[in-house]
Design a protein around this motif. Structure first.
Motif, short mmCIF file in Angstrom:
data_model
loop_
_atom_site.label_atom_id
_atom_site.label_comp_id
_atom_site.label_asym_id
_atom_site.label_seq_id
_atom_site.Cartn_x
_atom_site.Cartn_y
_atom_site.Cartn_z
N LEU A 21 0.82 -1.20 0.00
CA LEU A 21 0.00 0.00 0.00
C LEU A 21 0.86 1.25 0.00
O LEU A 21 0.63 2.19 -0.77
N ILE A 22 1.88 1.29 0.84
CA ILE A 22 2.76 2.46 0.93
C ILE A 22 3.53 2.65 -0.36
O ILE A 22 3.66 3.78 -0.87
N LYS A 23 4.03 1.58 -0.95
CA LYS A 23 4.76 1.69 -2.22
C LYS A 23 3.86 2.18 -3.34
O LYS A 23 4.27 2.98 -4.19
N ASP A 24 2.61 1.72 -3.37
CA ASP A 24 1.66 2.18 -4.38
C ASP A 24 1.34 3.66 -4.21
O ASP A 24 1.23 4.40 -5.20
N LEU A 25 1.19 4.10 -2.98
CA LEU A 25 0.93 5.52 -2.74
C LEU A 25 2.13 6.37 -3.14
O LEU A 25 1.96 7.46 -3.70
N LEU A 35 2.85 8.92 4.15
CA LEU A 35 3.49 9.22 5.42
C LEU A 35 2.52 9.04 6.58
O LEU A 35 2.89 8.49 7.63
N LEU A 36 1.29 9.45 6.41
CA LEU A 36 0.28 9.30 7.46
C LEU A 36 0.02 7.82 7.77
O LEU A 36 -0.01 7.42 8.93
N ILE A 37 -0.15 7.02 6.75
CA ILE A 37 -0.39 5.58 6.95
C ILE A 37 0.85 4.91 7.53
O ILE A 37 0.76 4.09 8.43
N ASP A 38 2.01 5.30 7.02
CA ASP A 38 3.26 4.73 7.51
C ASP A 38 3.46 5.02 9.00
O ASP A 38 3.77 4.12 9.78
N ALA A 39 3.25 6.25 9.39
CA ALA A 39 3.41 6.61 10.81
C ALA A 39 2.38 5.91 11.67
O ALA A 39 2.68 5.45 12.78
#
Length: 45
Positions: A21-25, A35-39
């Motif tokens: 998900l983070i890589k796709d974003l 950054l919000l999801i990662d944190a």
């Protein structure tokens, strides 16, 4: 939907799904959302 008087539990996201998900974003240049999801994932929010 949960039954009355029963506790329901949620499961944390799997690391493979979270990383995908983070890589796709990041590929879509949505850096703030990534950054919000990662944190949230790494700090347990």
């Amino acid at each position: 939907m949960a039954k009355p008087r029963c506790k329901s539990a949620s499961a944390p996201p799997r690391w493979t799904h979270a990383n995908t998900l983070i890589k796709d974003l990041m590929a879509d240049r949505r850096y703030n959302t990534a950054l919000l999801i990662d944190a949230g994932i790494y700090f347990g929010l």
